[in-house]
Design an enzyme around this catalytic site. Sequence first.
Site, PDB file in Angstrom:
ATOM      1  N   ASP A 257       0.876  -1.162   0.000  1.00  0.00           N
ATOM      2  CA  ASP A 257       0.000   0.000   0.000  1.00  0.00           C
ATOM      3  C   ASP A 257       0.920   1.221   0.000  1.00  0.00           C
ATOM      4  OD1 ASP A 257      -2.356   1.680   0.512  1.00  0.00           O
ATOM      5  OD2 ASP A 257      -1.562   1.841   2.543  1.00  0.00           O
TER       6      ASP A 257
ATOM      7  N   ASP B  92      -0.135   5.174   0.957  1.00  0.00           N
ATOM      8  CA  ASP B  92      -0.345   6.190   1.989  1.00  0.00           C
ATOM      9  C   ASP B  92      -0.356   5.577   3.389  1.00  0.00           C
ATOM     10  OD1 ASP B  92      -0.733   7.500  -0.374  1.00  0.00           O
ATOM     11  OD2 ASP B  92      -2.541   8.554   0.240  1.00  0.00           O
TER      12      ASP B  92
ATOM     13  N   GLU C 184      -1.308  10.891   4.185  1.00  0.00           N
ATOM     14  CA  GLU C 184      -2.434  10.513   3.328  1.00  0.00           C
ATOM     15  C   GLU C 184      -2.538  11.614   2.279  1.00  0.00           C
ATOM     16  OE1 GLU C 184      -4.575   7.891   3.319  1.00  0.00           O
ATOM     17  OE2 GLU C 184      -3.534   6.867   4.957  1.00  0.00           O
TER      18      GLU C 184
ATOM     19  N   ARG D 142     -14.858  12.871  -1.886  1.00  0.00           N
ATOM     20  CA  ARG D 142     -13.690  13.640  -1.438  1.00  0.00           C
ATOM     21  C   ARG D 142     -13.013  14.337  -2.615  1.00  0.00           C
ATOM     22  NH1 ARG D 142     -10.467   9.466   2.383  1.00  0.00           N
ATOM     23  NH2 ARG D 142     -11.146   8.052   0.734  1.00  0.00           N
TER      24      ARG D 142
ATOM     25  N   SER E 181      -2.478   1.349  -4.733  1.00  0.00           N
ATOM     26  CA  SER E 181      -2.872   2.452  -3.860  1.00  0.00           C
ATOM     27  C   SER E 181      -4.253   2.993  -4.183  1.00  0.00           C
ATOM     28  CB  SER E 181      -1.841   3.584  -3.988  1.00  0.00           C
ATOM     29  OG  SER E 181      -2.270   4.737  -3.295  1.00  0.00           O
ATOM     30  N   GLY E 182      -4.987   3.327  -3.136  1.00  0.00           N
ATOM     31  CA  GLY E 182      -6.239   4.049  -3.296  1.00  0.00           C
ATOM     32  C   GLY E 182      -5.993   5.524  -3.513  1.00  0.00           C
TER      33      GLY E 182
ATOM     34  N   ASP F 125      -1.480  -0.888   5.843  1.00  0.00           N
ATOM     35  CA  ASP F 125      -1.771  -0.361   7.185  1.00  0.00           C
ATOM     36  C   ASP F 125      -3.252  -0.334   7.536  1.00  0.00           C
ATOM     37  OD1 ASP F 125      -2.750   2.883   7.217  1.00  0.00           O
ATOM     38  OD2 ASP F 125      -2.070   2.039   5.326  1.00  0.00           O
TER      39      ASP F 125
END
Length: 288
Positions: A86, A88, A95, A131, A174-175, A242
Amino acid sequence: MILFFSPKKDSDPLTLSTLLSDRFKKPVFIERKNEISKEYVCDVWKTDILPRTELVYLRKELQNERKIDLIQIESFLEKEPLFCFDMDSTLIQEEVIDELARYAGVYEEVAHVTKEAMEGNLNFQEALQKRCSYLKDLPVAVFDELYFKLHPNHGVPQLFAGLKQKNAKTAIFSGGFTDILERFKQEYSIDEVRANYLDRADEKLLGTVSGTVVDKFIKRDSLLDLRSRFGIPKSNIVAVGDGANDQLMLEAAGIGIGFHAKEGLKSNISNWIDFASMDVLLYLFSEN
């Protein structure tokens, strides 16, 4: 077997061996691996697989004395494994969407959406789109400035340098956003990155995301795709994250590890690192 990671300046293998011997009512011998990390040493106890409850107990007992982490594995990694991460709060401290929100002056609004998602009122894709809508009209050039303000987690540069020497394949799912991931990929010679694409026009963000959204299912499927493409057995794959959205990816790997993980992830996995630097993952390799 179990790997114990201790700060070099506070390493006490005799006390560790004694604690384990007392707990299991038999002599326990541990072996010190050759030193790799500048700050952490690794002691190995070659034992049968222990249940999660026992691992949790051992962590608690050890951490009453000093900052010791442990990871249970069936075998050491061989040559040319696959490492999937991952981004962030795993490879970097920040983030990215929060940092972008600060630039746009909408941090509180974005944080409110994040809270909604954590409370289960929005799924990941809904929360991401909502967001990102607050980032509308932010100049694309912001990524050039932001990237150099991001901080790799402790030991990350050393880890990637070591993985390159081991001929390991590396990937980040990654998101977050491709604008950051592509820069990170170039800096650290990552083999594969998958992240979300922020739509843009006239050098400004449109506040939308297009293409496949990288969620927990895409992270898992991306690992499985690379496993098949590179022909790497599950036992030689490591996944690190995480958050709860990393759980499926960790379960698909031979060794899944939470790094400075949130409780939502810890409660569902057996292996995590609370204190040690990221480069202790180089101790997962066989010394042969």
